[in-house]
Write an enzyme that holds these catalytic residues in place. Structure first.
Site, PDB file in Angstrom:
ATOM      1  N   ASP A 117      53.969  42.003  32.207  1.00  0.00           N
ATOM      2  CA  ASP A 117      55.060  41.532  33.154  1.00  0.00           C
ATOM      3  C   ASP A 117      55.220  40.028  33.805  1.00  0.00           C
ATOM      4  OD1 ASP A 117      53.219  42.169  35.089  1.00  0.00           O
ATOM      5  OD2 ASP A 117      54.098  43.612  36.006  1.00  0.00           O
ATOM      6  N   GLU A 118      53.786  39.705  33.814  1.00  0.00           N
ATOM      7  CA  GLU A 118      53.772  38.207  34.475  1.00  0.00           C
ATOM      8  C   GLU A 118      54.213  37.149  33.741  1.00  0.00           C
ATOM      9  OE1 GLU A 118      49.846  37.639  36.280  1.00  0.00           O
ATOM     10  OE2 GLU A 118      49.360  39.781  36.116  1.00  0.00           O
TER      11      GLU A 118
HETATM   12  P1  TYD Z   1      44.999  41.340  40.212  1.00  0.00           P
HETATM   13  O1  TYD Z   1      44.420  42.616  40.237  1.00  0.00           O
HETATM   14  O2  TYD Z   1      44.091  40.065  40.254  1.00  0.00           O
HETATM   15  O3  TYD Z   1      46.229  41.588  39.301  1.00  0.00           O
HETATM   16  P2  TYD Z   1      47.462  40.577  38.982  1.00  0.00           P
HETATM   17  O4  TYD Z   1      47.244  39.204  39.856  1.00  0.00           O
HETATM   18  O5  TYD Z   1      47.411  40.056  37.603  1.00  0.00           O
HETATM   19  O6  TYD Z   1      48.734  41.127  39.542  1.00  0.00           O
HETATM   20  O7  TYD Z   1      45.642  41.444  41.753  1.00  0.00           O
HETATM   21  C1  TYD Z   1      46.662  42.272  42.349  1.00  0.00           C
HETATM   22  C2  TYD Z   1      47.265  41.756  43.364  1.00  0.00           C
HETATM   23  O8  TYD Z   1      46.194  41.744  44.419  1.00  0.00           O
HETATM   24  C3  TYD Z   1      47.612  40.445  43.517  1.00  0.00           C
HETATM   25  O9  TYD Z   1      48.912  40.289  44.289  1.00  0.00           O
HETATM   26  C4  TYD Z   1      46.483  39.616  43.893  1.00  0.00           C
HETATM   27  C5  TYD Z   1      45.756  40.581  45.111  1.00  0.00           C
HETATM   28  N1  TYD Z   1      44.527  40.285  45.229  1.00  0.00           N
HETATM   29  C6  TYD Z   1      43.789  40.445  46.722  1.00  0.00           C
HETATM   30  O10 TYD Z   1      44.705  40.252  47.482  1.00  0.00           O
HETATM   31  N2  TYD Z   1      42.649  40.349  46.724  1.00  0.00           N
HETATM   32  C7  TYD Z   1      41.650  40.357  45.544  1.00  0.00           C
HETATM   33  O11 TYD Z   1      40.358  40.147  45.913  1.00  0.00           O
HETATM   34  C8  TYD Z   1      42.181  40.550  44.371  1.00  0.00           C
HETATM   35  C9  TYD Z   1      41.188  40.395  43.181  1.00  0.00           C
HETATM   36  C10 TYD Z   1      43.680  40.386  44.187  1.00  0.00           C
END
Ligand code: TYD
Ligand code: NAD
Length: 327
Positions: A117-118
């Protein structure tokens, strides 16, 4: 059907392999085994394994021999890593997808490109459909969008039987603990701080991994060549709610939550409309309230899976990225 699954040693690819073996398919996995790809994810499964990269035409030629269809999961998948070190993202998504497309063009086999979706970018309200414009905002999503466009260009030019399947944020067993949910679960179980980016109000559209795996199978079997299909989860939640639910399920303390510097260019919200894949007969089966409980339970019960990760290179990644050591 004999299937080649590229990137099948990763989180979603290995779930897909399980689904397809149960349905009676024969499976060959081609995987480079990056930090995120693990033979343990395919443990006890009857498959043929080829160790190699999708950007290597010889490895692809060896793995594709006799395949009736190819599903490509192989990718670099972590946005934060794409911001720090984008080169592998360009190589795997651009060059790797090109090498695979050339191989299937010669052999005329069916192809599914697993996407995200990104590629649509961020949306404040409503949901993206398959005709929404691509507006990626990170090196991860930009290179994934580039791969989608290459697939579309090959279909248009050469008339190949290829579809694109765009999933929302997956969660479930065997996800590498750099991603939000497994990172928070393991940190909570260890009493480590829970690093929430920005204000914690970024929204993600969560799908249980087996639901996405079944959605990709639906597109493989019934998708119209040349079409893209969104496969979005049934629930959306701001990150902070997800973290608080994990705290409840692990019995950790809320004081572990630590608001940290936001990710550069952090997309605010993702949301997919999935009517098109529903029309092919797919439906999500796992609601977030249920799936998150199953996921926490799996990590609690499978320390053998994550212990080698938490004691290996991952520690150095964690220290580099979060500026503090894991406990
Ligand atoms: P992530 O699992 O990296 O997936 P994506 O960025 O592909 O959606 O992150 C999911 C959400 O969580 C994103 O909004 C970033 C946030 N996040 C944090 O707040 N703390 C963290 O340590 C990480 C890895 C992600
Ligand atoms: P993952 O990081 O767990 O696994 C990726 C797999 O690809 C690993 O086994 C890795 O070794 C392999 N790989 C990487 N580069 C390779 C190369 N050049 N050649 C061969 N193999 C290579 O990722 P995942 O979360 O299972 O994601 C799988 C696919 O699904 C990706 O294409 C990703 O963009 C897409 N996707 C993921 C999510 C999500 O939330 N995780 C959501 C939507 C779409």
């Amino acid at each position: 059907m004999k299937l080649l699954v590229c990137g099948g040693a990763g989180f979603i690819g290995s779930a897909f392999v399980r689904v397809r073996l149960a349905a009676g398919d024969e499976v060959v996995v081609l995987d480079k085994l990056t930090y995120a790809g693990r033979r343990e994810n395919l443990q006890d499964l009857e498959i043929e394994f080829v160790h190699g990269a999708i950007e290597d035409p010889d490895a692809v030629a060896k793995a594709i021999d006799g395949a009736e269809a190819v599903v490509n999961f192989a990718a670099e998948t972590h946005v934060d890593r794409s911001i720090a070190e984008p080169d592998a993202f360009v190589r795997t998504h651009a060059l790797g997808t090109y090498v695979l497309l050339e191989a299937i063009r010669e052999r005329r086999v069916r192809y599914v490109q697993v996407s995200t979706d990104e590629v649509y970018g961020s949306i404040e309200e409503g949901s993206f459909t398959e005709s929404s414009p691509l507006a990626p905002s990170s090196p991860y999503s930009a290179t994934k969008a580039g791969a989608d466009l290459l697939v579309a260009g090959y279909v248009h030019t050469y008339g190949m039987e290829a579809c694109i399947c765009r999933g929302s944020n997956n969660y479930g067993p065997r996800q590498y603990p750099e991603k939000l949910i497994p990172l928070m679960v393991l940190n909570a179980l260890h009493g480590d701080p829970l690093p929430v980016y920005g204000d914690g109000m970024n929204v993600r559209n969560w799908i249980y991994v087996d639901d996405f795996a079944r959605g990709i199978g639906t597109v493989l079997e019934r998708g119209v060549p040349g079409e893209a299909y969104n496969v979005g989860g049934p629930d959306e939640a701001p990150n902070i709610e997800v973290v608080k639910r994990i705290i409840e399920l692990t019995g950790a303390d809320e004081s572990l939550i630590e608001y940290v510097t936001d990710r550069p260019g952090h997309d605010r919200r993702y949301s997919l409309a999935s009517e098109k894949v529903r029309a092919l007969g797919w439906e999500a089966q796992v609601r977030f309230a249920d799936g998150i409980g199953r996921t926490v339970e799996w990590y609690r019960d499978n320390a053998w899976w994550w212990e080698p990760i938490r004691s290996g290179d991952y520690r150095a990644y964690y220290e580099r990225h979060y500026g503090r050591a894991l406990g």
